[in-house]
Every structure is written in C-alpha cells, then in structure tokens.
Design a protein around this motif. Structure first.
Motif, PDB file in Angstrom:
ATOM      1  N   ALA A 183       6.294  -4.919   2.468  1.00 47.47           N
ATOM      2  CA  ALA A 183       5.746  -3.762   2.980  1.00 47.47           C
ATOM      3  C   ALA A 183       5.720  -2.607   1.733  1.00 47.47           C
ATOM      4  CB  ALA A 183       6.564  -3.291   4.171  1.00 47.47           C
ATOM      5  N   ALA A 184       6.193  -2.739   0.753  1.00 50.61           N
ATOM      6  CA  ALA A 184       6.509  -1.874  -0.183  1.00 50.61           C
ATOM      7  C   ALA A 184       4.980  -2.131  -1.106  1.00 50.61           C
ATOM      8  CB  ALA A 184       7.622  -2.057  -1.328  1.00 50.61           C
ATOM      9  N   VAL A 185       4.115  -3.006  -0.794  1.00 54.92           N
ATOM     10  CA  VAL A 185       2.972  -3.441  -1.418  1.00 54.92           C
ATOM     11  C   VAL A 185       1.753  -2.689  -0.625  1.00 54.92           C
ATOM     12  CG1 VAL A 185       1.414  -5.027  -2.545  1.00 54.92           C
ATOM     13  CG2 VAL A 185       3.665  -5.724  -2.274  1.00 54.92           C
ATOM     14  N   ASN A 186       0.947  -2.119  -1.521  1.00 62.78           N
ATOM     15  CA  ASN A 186      -0.265  -1.450  -1.110  1.00 62.78           C
ATOM     16  C   ASN A 186      -1.307  -2.519  -1.121  1.00 62.78           C
ATOM     17  OD1 ASN A 186      -2.534   0.116  -0.177  1.00 62.78           O
ATOM     18  ND2 ASN A 186      -2.183   1.903  -1.847  1.00 62.78           N
ATOM     19  N   PHE A 187      -1.419  -3.455  -0.266  1.00 61.39           N
ATOM     20  CA  PHE A 187      -2.212  -4.688  -0.240  1.00 61.39           C
ATOM     21  C   PHE A 187      -3.765  -4.214   0.018  1.00 61.39           C
ATOM     22  CE2 PHE A 187      -3.582  -8.882   1.401  1.00 61.39           C
ATOM     23  CZ  PHE A 187      -3.441  -9.606   0.296  1.00 61.39           C
ATOM     24  N   SER A 188      -4.546  -4.636  -0.746  1.00 55.87           N
ATOM     25  CA  SER A 188      -5.961  -4.285  -0.633  1.00 55.87           C
ATOM     26  C   SER A 188      -6.798  -5.334  -0.167  1.00 55.87           C
ATOM     27  CB  SER A 188      -6.469  -3.806  -2.225  1.00 55.87           C
ATOM     28  OG  SER A 188      -6.491  -4.933  -3.054  1.00 55.87           O
ATOM     29  N   ALA A 189      -8.207  -5.131   0.176  1.00 54.70           N
ATOM     30  CA  ALA A 189      -9.017  -5.805   0.664  1.00 54.70           C
ATOM     31  C   ALA A 189      -9.393  -6.945  -0.385  1.00 54.70           C
ATOM     32  CB  ALA A 189     -10.321  -5.308   1.249  1.00 54.70           C
ATOM     33  N   GLY A 190      -9.489  -6.351  -1.901  1.00 49.83           N
ATOM     34  CA  GLY A 190      -9.714  -7.275  -2.839  1.00 49.83           C
ATOM     35  C   GLY A 190      -8.584  -8.263  -3.122  1.00 49.83           C
TER      36      GLY A 190
ATOM     37  N   VAL B 198      -0.797  11.460  -8.287  1.00 52.87           N
ATOM     38  CA  VAL B 198      -1.603  11.824  -7.204  1.00 52.87           C
ATOM     39  C   VAL B 198      -0.795  12.046  -5.893  1.00 52.87           C
ATOM     40  CG1 VAL B 198      -3.484  11.096  -5.730  1.00 52.87           C
ATOM     41  CG2 VAL B 198      -3.691  11.060  -8.377  1.00 52.87           C
ATOM     42  N   ARG B 199       0.154  11.197  -5.641  1.00 55.30           N
ATOM     43  CA  ARG B 199       0.788  11.155  -4.251  1.00 55.30           C
ATOM     44  C   ARG B 199       1.833  12.331  -4.245  1.00 55.30           C
ATOM     45  NH1 ARG B 199       1.362   5.120  -2.060  1.00 55.30           N
ATOM     46  NH2 ARG B 199      -0.791   4.382  -2.028  1.00 55.30           N
ATOM     47  N   ALA B 200       2.443  12.730  -5.387  1.00 56.38           N
ATOM     48  CA  ALA B 200       3.483  13.555  -5.533  1.00 56.38           C
ATOM     49  C   ALA B 200       2.554  15.140  -5.444  1.00 56.38           C
ATOM     50  CB  ALA B 200       4.063  13.567  -6.968  1.00 56.38           C
ATOM     51  N   ARG B 201       1.252  15.207  -5.813  1.00 55.83           N
ATOM     52  CA  ARG B 201       0.497  16.651  -5.689  1.00 55.83           C
ATOM     53  C   ARG B 201       0.180  16.569  -4.223  1.00 55.83           C
ATOM     54  NH1 ARG B 201      -3.179  14.442 -10.291  1.00 55.83           N
ATOM     55  NH2 ARG B 201      -4.756  15.438  -9.139  1.00 55.83           N
ATOM     56  N   LEU B 202      -0.050  15.629  -3.631  1.00 54.63           N
ATOM     57  CA  LEU B 202      -0.500  15.708  -2.381  1.00 54.63           C
ATOM     58  C   LEU B 202       0.723  16.151  -1.467  1.00 54.63           C
ATOM     59  CD1 LEU B 202      -2.144  14.856   0.193  1.00 54.63           C
ATOM     60  CD2 LEU B 202      -1.485  12.454   0.226  1.00 54.63           C
TER      61      LEU B 202
ATOM     62  N   LEU C  27      10.511   3.563   2.481  1.00 55.89           N
ATOM     63  CA  LEU C  27       9.134   3.573   1.606  1.00 55.89           C
ATOM     64  C   LEU C  27       8.364   4.659   1.568  1.00 55.89           C
ATOM     65  CD1 LEU C  27       8.400  -0.073   2.708  1.00 55.89           C
ATOM     66  CD2 LEU C  27       9.626   0.514   0.587  1.00 55.89           C
ATOM     67  N   ASP C  28       7.165   4.790   0.769  1.00 60.83           N
ATOM     68  CA  ASP C  28       6.172   5.816   0.676  1.00 60.83           C
ATOM     69  C   ASP C  28       5.239   5.544   1.958  1.00 60.83           C
ATOM     70  OD1 ASP C  28       3.988   7.265   0.549  1.00 60.83           O
ATOM     71  OD2 ASP C  28       3.619   6.491  -1.671  1.00 60.83           O
TER      72      ASP C  28
ATOM     73  N   LEU D 248       2.903   6.817   2.906  1.00 59.63           N
ATOM     74  CA  LEU D 248       1.332   6.535   2.713  1.00 59.63           C
ATOM     75  C   LEU D 248       1.128   5.060   2.676  1.00 59.63           C
ATOM     76  CD1 LEU D 248      -0.038   9.384   0.631  1.00 59.63           C
ATOM     77  CD2 LEU D 248      -0.257   9.254   2.971  1.00 59.63           C
ATOM     78  N   LEU D 249       1.882   4.284   2.414  1.00 56.84           N
ATOM     79  CA  LEU D 249       1.660   2.970   2.454  1.00 56.84           C
ATOM     80  C   LEU D 249       1.182   2.285   3.707  1.00 56.84           C
ATOM     81  CD1 LEU D 249       4.768   1.625   0.562  1.00 56.84           C
ATOM     82  CD2 LEU D 249       2.674   1.517  -0.115  1.00 56.84           C
ATOM     83  N   PRO D 250       0.181   1.163   3.770  1.00 56.44           N
ATOM     84  CA  PRO D 250      -0.552   0.840   4.775  1.00 56.44           C
ATOM     85  C   PRO D 250       0.551   0.221   6.030  1.00 56.44           C
ATOM     86  CG  PRO D 250      -1.625   0.077   2.905  1.00 56.44           C
ATOM     87  CD  PRO D 250      -0.380   0.635   2.549  1.00 56.44           C
ATOM     88  N   ALA D 251       1.598  -0.372   5.542  1.00 52.36           N
ATOM     89  CA  ALA D 251       2.591  -0.866   6.358  1.00 52.36           C
ATOM     90  C   ALA D 251       3.137   0.062   7.208  1.00 52.36           C
ATOM     91  CB  ALA D 251       3.683  -1.781   5.684  1.00 52.36           C
ATOM     92  N   MET D 252       3.388   1.408   6.733  1.00 51.18           N
ATOM     93  CA  MET D 252       4.124   2.410   7.343  1.00 51.18           C
ATOM     94  C   MET D 252       3.274   3.026   8.231  1.00 51.18           C
ATOM     95  SD  MET D 252       7.195   2.290   5.783  1.00 51.18           S
ATOM     96  CE  MET D 252       7.680   3.831   6.474  1.00 51.18           C
TER      97      MET D 252
END
Length: 313
Positions: free
Chosen positions: A72-79, A130-134, A236-237, A239-243
């Motif tokens: 779940a800590a991975v930002n898994f992508s379509a690629g 970028v996420r810290a600025r968000l 976890l963050d 913004l991660l997809p699993a979250m």
C-alpha cells in the motif's frame, strides 16, 4: 470486431459488484484460463476485504495473477501494471492458457488495448516536495502554480482535484514538459485489435446499487474495519491510491472518532455507487470494442465468442 480471428485473451469489465469474478472463474475453469486482475485497488495486498478481491478458495481453484502483489505504500501506476501484465501474458502463452483479464479500471483496459503514454519516473524528492507544498499551501495555490507552468493541463483539471493537480505539477517539474505532451507519445497496445474478446457487464442500475450496498455491509461484517485500522496504523501518505480506496477514508474518519460507523458506511456505500455510475460512462465513451451484455447473458455470449474464435478457418 471481427469474430473470425483467433484470440489471445478475454477481457471482462464492468462496474463494481456486477458479477465479474464469478464469470471469470467459470470461464477459467472451462477454458483452461488464468484470471488476471485489472482493478487498480485489488493490486494492494493490504486491501483484500474492502476491495472485494477473490477469496482464497476462488484463488485456489484456478490461477489468479496480479492480485495483492503491491504494498500500500507504493503509488502503483497504469504503466507498472502494463509491465506486469505483459509478463503474465507471455507466461500464459507459454503454458497454453487463456488469459482472462477482469476488473473495473478503465485505464488498465485502455492501456491493454490502445496503448499507454510513457511518463518517466518522478524522483522521490520532487514528489515529496510537491506534496509538502500541497499540504502547506493548499490545492488552490498548487493549481495556480500549474496554470503558470502548464496552462493546458491546469485548464483540464478540476480546481479541487488534489491528486491530479499534484501529479501534473510533478511531471512538469521533473521533465520540463506537460503531462499532455507525454500522453501523445506512448507504448503500443499489448493486445492489438481483433486479438481479444471484450465484454462489459451492464446490470440494471437499481439492482446494481442494491448489490453494492449489501456487499459493503457484508465486507464490514467480514472484517473490513479491522483491515482499514491496520492500514491506518501504518501512517501512510493520504494521497496514495490505497488510502483512497472506496470506504477507506470514511472508515479512517470513524476510527478517529469523527464519524459513527453507520455514517462512515453510508459514505462508503454512496462513494461506491457514484464510482459505478462513472464506470458506465467511462467505458461507453472510451472503449467501444467492449460488447455490453447483461450479467445473466454473459456466460453464453463469452462461450460462443471463444468457441467461434478458436475454430479454424
């Protein structure tokens, strides 16, 4: 689609709770198939219950691949999914098995049949900055920055879409190019036209929504809250997809004491129904090669399509 061509794979798509897993299992048993996950949330090992992954008994009956293989800590992508799917396709061909892709993630199916844009990996330090600025400045400030650096992408994004705004800004910072530019340069499809049979299960809407509500309650009864509690404990963050899997944010709010369990469940059920509605719209407009059938007709349709495609001449 020309029904006379031999096929390399069967694709079973549809909204959540439409009966895809049972259909894929039935076809795999009758056609010596391997079931391959095409759902972006079912890839996460932390989320078996809340994402309604196939049961361990179902996985034991036929080979299931690309389920629960990502942390779940991975930002898994379509690629990344396409890369994994390509390996499974090669293995299935070598073993003489029929690949059966099943899921509800339209982008995965589009990548499979129409190709995918290739964005270089984003350095971790840029993503974290970028996420810290968000978090520090808010989504409006990030959107304003994106509008200055990549106006074309900014114009296409909803002002409140935190994830996509952050992603577009990460790409332009890391590569100096717009995300839209990368979308014009991509990988070819793994499955060329006429090499597959594709079906979209289209149940009656009201019946589907009732099934979604009942299934969400069943998942809670099966231990989904404990599963989400274990995930939340990892810190976890968000913004991660699993979250952001359907039901997860609301159940985390319940665990924090912000919502009652019934309030969280109500939100989870509603979010899932809204997602199902978006799935209908997305597949209708983006993947015209998928034949829409009612779930009760899908077994006969797929059986006839597979048999016709396998007949010589």
């Amino acid at each position: 689609m020309n029904e006379g061509h031999p096929i390399k794979a069967v694709l079973i798509a549809g909204p959540t709770a439409s009966g895809k897993s049972a259909l894929a299992l039935e076809l795999a048993l009758s056609a010596r198939g391997v079931v391959i996950n095409a759902d972006s949330m079912q890839v996460y090992r932390d989320l078996r219950i809340i994402t309604a992954r196939p049961t361990q008994d179902e996985e034991a009956r036929v080979s299931h691949r690309l389920y629960g293989h990502v942390d779940a800590a991975v930002n898994f992508s379509a690629g990344a999914w396409v890369t994994d799917a390509a390996k499974i396709l090669q293995e299935a061909e070598a073993e003489g098995r029929l690949p059966i892709f099943i899921g509800g993630t339209g982008l995965y199916f589009k990548a499979l049949t129409a190709g995918l844009s290739v964005v270089p990996p984003i350095p971790a330090e840029i993503r974290e900055d970028v996420r810290a600025r968000l978090e520090r400045n808010g989504v409006e400030a990030l959107h304003a920055e994106l509008a200055h650096r990549d106006p074309s992408s900014a114009e296409r994004l909803n002002l409140r879409d935190r994830t996509r705004i952050a992603r577009a800004l990460e790409v332009v910072e890391a590569t100096g190019r717009s995300l839209l530019d990368w979308h014009h340069e991509g990988q070819p499809p793994l499955l060329p036209k006429d090499s597959f049979r594709a079906v979209f299960l289209a149940p009656d809407r009201e019946e589907l929504y009732a099934r979604i509500d009942a299934r969400f309650d069943a998942m809670l009864g099966a231990g989904a809250l404990d599963e989400v509690e274990r995930l939340a404990a990892r810190g976890l963050d968000p913004l991660l997809p699993a979250m952001k899997a359907h039901g997860v944010p609301a159940l985390i709010r319940h665990l924090r004491g912000e919502l009652s369990l019934e309030e969280a469940a109500k939100i989870g059920r509603a979010d899932t129904r809204h997602y199902a509605k978006r799935q209908f719209t997305w597949f209708r407009h983006q993947l015209p090669d998928f034949v829409w059938v009612r779930p009760e007709e899908a077994t006969d349709w797929l059986g006839a399509a597979v048999n016709a495609a396998r007949e010589p001449g």
